[in-house]
Design a protein around this motif. Structure first.
Motif, PDB file in Angstrom:
ATOM      1  N   ALA A  16      62.465  23.949  47.581  1.00 31.34           N
ATOM      2  CA  ALA A  16      61.393  24.005  47.938  1.00 31.34           C
ATOM      3  C   ALA A  16      60.898  25.643  47.646  1.00 31.34           C
ATOM      4  O   ALA A  16      61.732  26.491  47.783  1.00 31.34           O
ATOM      5  CB  ALA A  16      60.741  23.903  49.403  1.00 31.34           C
ATOM      6  N   ALA A  62      60.112  21.387  45.828  1.00 28.45           N
ATOM      7  CA  ALA A  62      58.652  20.994  46.240  1.00 28.45           C
ATOM      8  C   ALA A  62      57.934  22.402  46.579  1.00 28.45           C
ATOM      9  O   ALA A  62      58.432  23.336  46.667  1.00 28.45           O
ATOM     10  CB  ALA A  62      59.155  20.413  47.690  1.00 28.45           C
ATOM     11  N   HIS A 108      55.505  24.284  49.153  1.00 26.85           N
ATOM     12  CA  HIS A 108      55.259  24.728  50.502  1.00 26.85           C
ATOM     13  C   HIS A 108      54.151  25.499  50.569  1.00 26.85           C
ATOM     14  O   HIS A 108      54.509  26.699  50.025  1.00 26.85           O
ATOM     15  CB  HIS A 108      56.323  24.915  51.536  1.00 26.85           C
ATOM     16  CG  HIS A 108      57.515  23.707  51.503  1.00 26.85           C
ATOM     17  ND1 HIS A 108      58.536  23.990  52.303  1.00 26.85           N
ATOM     18  CD2 HIS A 108      57.353  22.633  50.870  1.00 26.85           C
ATOM     19  CE1 HIS A 108      59.411  22.918  52.159  1.00 26.85           C
ATOM     20  NE2 HIS A 108      58.504  21.936  51.406  1.00 26.85           N
ATOM     21  N   HIS A 132      47.267  19.660  50.109  1.00 25.33           N
ATOM     22  CA  HIS A 132      48.087  18.280  49.613  1.00 25.33           C
ATOM     23  C   HIS A 132      47.547  17.638  48.358  1.00 25.33           C
ATOM     24  O   HIS A 132      48.330  17.550  47.590  1.00 25.33           O
ATOM     25  CB  HIS A 132      47.849  17.393  50.808  1.00 25.33           C
ATOM     26  CG  HIS A 132      48.543  16.072  50.684  1.00 25.33           C
ATOM     27  ND1 HIS A 132      47.776  14.909  50.179  1.00 25.33           N
ATOM     28  CD2 HIS A 132      49.675  15.602  50.817  1.00 25.33           C
ATOM     29  CE1 HIS A 132      48.698  13.875  50.145  1.00 25.33           C
ATOM     30  NE2 HIS A 132      49.839  14.440  50.393  1.00 25.33           N
ATOM     31  N   GLY A 171      48.906  19.170  45.397  1.00 25.77           N
ATOM     32  CA  GLY A 171      50.399  19.286  45.156  1.00 25.77           C
ATOM     33  C   GLY A 171      51.334  19.583  46.274  1.00 25.77           C
ATOM     34  O   GLY A 171      52.537  19.610  45.775  1.00 25.77           O
ATOM     35  N   SER A 192      53.652  19.702  49.362  1.00 24.63           N
ATOM     36  CA  SER A 192      54.361  18.769  50.085  1.00 24.63           C
ATOM     37  C   SER A 192      54.547  18.952  51.708  1.00 24.63           C
ATOM     38  O   SER A 192      54.766  18.154  52.608  1.00 24.63           O
ATOM     39  CB  SER A 192      55.760  18.289  49.625  1.00 24.63           C
ATOM     40  OG  SER A 192      56.397  19.487  49.767  1.00 24.63           O
ATOM     41  N   ARG A 193      54.248  20.600  51.780  1.00 25.62           N
ATOM     42  CA  ARG A 193      54.165  20.832  53.430  1.00 25.62           C
ATOM     43  C   ARG A 193      53.286  21.945  53.206  1.00 25.62           C
ATOM     44  O   ARG A 193      53.001  22.679  52.380  1.00 25.62           O
ATOM     45  CB  ARG A 193      55.613  21.386  53.643  1.00 25.62           C
ATOM     46  CG  ARG A 193      55.756  21.944  55.002  1.00 25.62           C
ATOM     47  CD  ARG A 193      57.154  22.511  55.172  1.00 25.62           C
ATOM     48  NE  ARG A 193      58.203  21.581  55.046  1.00 25.62           N
ATOM     49  CZ  ARG A 193      59.412  21.703  55.582  1.00 25.62           C
ATOM     50  NH1 ARG A 193      59.800  22.884  55.940  1.00 25.62           N
ATOM     51  NH2 ARG A 193      60.274  20.364  55.455  1.00 25.62           N
ATOM     52  N   ASP A 234      51.721  11.678  54.655  1.00 25.42           N
ATOM     53  CA  ASP A 234      53.123  12.161  53.889  1.00 25.42           C
ATOM     54  C   ASP A 234      53.005  13.774  53.732  1.00 25.42           C
ATOM     55  O   ASP A 234      54.141  14.405  53.302  1.00 25.42           O
ATOM     56  CB  ASP A 234      53.178  11.520  52.721  1.00 25.42           C
ATOM     57  CG  ASP A 234      52.104  11.938  51.736  1.00 25.42           C
ATOM     58  OD1 ASP A 234      50.803  12.160  52.376  1.00 25.42           O
ATOM     59  OD2 ASP A 234      52.169  11.748  50.491  1.00 25.42           O
ATOM     60  N   LEU A 235      52.130  14.309  54.261  1.00 29.00           N
ATOM     61  CA  LEU A 235      52.069  16.126  54.246  1.00 29.00           C
ATOM     62  C   LEU A 235      52.636  16.456  55.614  1.00 29.00           C
ATOM     63  O   LEU A 235      52.482  16.271  56.772  1.00 29.00           O
ATOM     64  CB  LEU A 235      50.548  16.444  54.182  1.00 29.00           C
ATOM     65  CG  LEU A 235      50.585  17.979  54.384  1.00 29.00           C
ATOM     66  CD1 LEU A 235      50.946  18.759  53.044  1.00 29.00           C
ATOM     67  CD2 LEU A 235      49.074  18.389  54.652  1.00 29.00           C
ATOM     68  N   GLU A 236      53.869  17.097  55.274  1.00 28.83           N
ATOM     69  CA  GLU A 236      54.747  17.688  56.343  1.00 28.83           C
ATOM     70  C   GLU A 236      53.982  19.249  56.729  1.00 28.83           C
ATOM     71  O   GLU A 236      53.493  19.899  56.028  1.00 28.83           O
ATOM     72  CB  GLU A 236      56.093  18.376  55.830  1.00 28.83           C
ATOM     73  CG  GLU A 236      57.068  16.936  55.317  1.00 28.83           C
ATOM     74  CD  GLU A 236      58.412  17.405  54.641  1.00 28.83           C
ATOM     75  OE1 GLU A 236      58.605  18.884  54.416  1.00 28.83           O
ATOM     76  OE2 GLU A 236      59.077  16.513  54.229  1.00 28.83           O
TER      77      GLU A 236
END
Length: 200
Positions: A94, A114, A116, A133, A136, A138-139, A161-163
């Motif tokens: 990430a 990923a 972040h 989110h 794009g 993911s966190r 699904d967003l951490e």
């Protein structure tokens, strides 16, 4: 609803600290290359060192997140794609980003990592989390000044699904997610450039 075990993410400013974090149970580590990271005074990793660090961590089942969380100036932007390509080649899991332009470039030049969103972006509400989110991410690493209740609301209203990541220990800047001019004013060292003297 399935409740996930929290991820223990530890800083790894140099190879010795990375080894300690990996061998003592971290699920993931975060580190920086020699450019574009907020920790200017950490040991940080050369491109060759980064490749070895990622290989060591991955051999032990530990993920590697690399910070690209400065706010680059115009004259720095030409160097950023090559830096992101180094991270892609090293196999980082990430990239932690604060600047929207850097975020978009990471999608192009480090497509397997990923993305972040750094606490430096100051995400304090669920609409900001949703927006990142949609772009794009993911966190999202939430703003440090949020209460547990505010985090709970963001979790409830952000995409499942967003951490979400929150600081549990470490430097807790008294300014808005580290956006502080006090260090720059007092010492000429800019906190937003990774050189905070921590006058707080």
């Amino acid at each position: 609803m399935e409740i996930k075990k929290p991820e223990l993410l530890a800083p790894a400013g140099d190879l010795e600290r990375l080894r300690m974090a990996v061998l003592y149970g971290a699920d993931a580590v975060y580190l920086a290359g020699t450019d574009f990271g907020m920790r200017a005074f950490a040991g940080n990793f050369s491109p060759e060192g980064l490749t070895g660090a990622v290989a060591f961590a991955h051999a032990h089942g530990v993920r590697v997140h690399c910070t690209v969380n400065t706010m680059p100036r115009n004259e720095e932007m030409d160097r950023l794609p090559a830096h992101l390509e180094v991270l892609e080649a090293a196999g980082v899991d990430a990239v932690i980003l604060a600047d929207l332009g850097a975020f978009q470039l990471a999608g192009r030049y480090a497509p397997h990592a990923a993305r972040h969103v750094s606490t430096q972006a100051g995400v304090t509400n669920y609409e900001a989390a949703r927006a990142w989110h949609d772009l794009g991410a993911s966190r999202v690493i939430l703003a440090r000044e949020l209460s547990l209740e505010e985090i709970r609301v963001i979790r409830d209203k952000a995409p499942p699904d967003l951490e979400l990541e929150a600081f549990a220990h470490g430097a807790m800047c008294v300014s808005y997610s580290g956006r502080c001019l006090l260090s720059n004013y007092m010492t000429g060292r800019d906190s937003s450039r990774g050189a905070c003297a921590q006058p707080c």
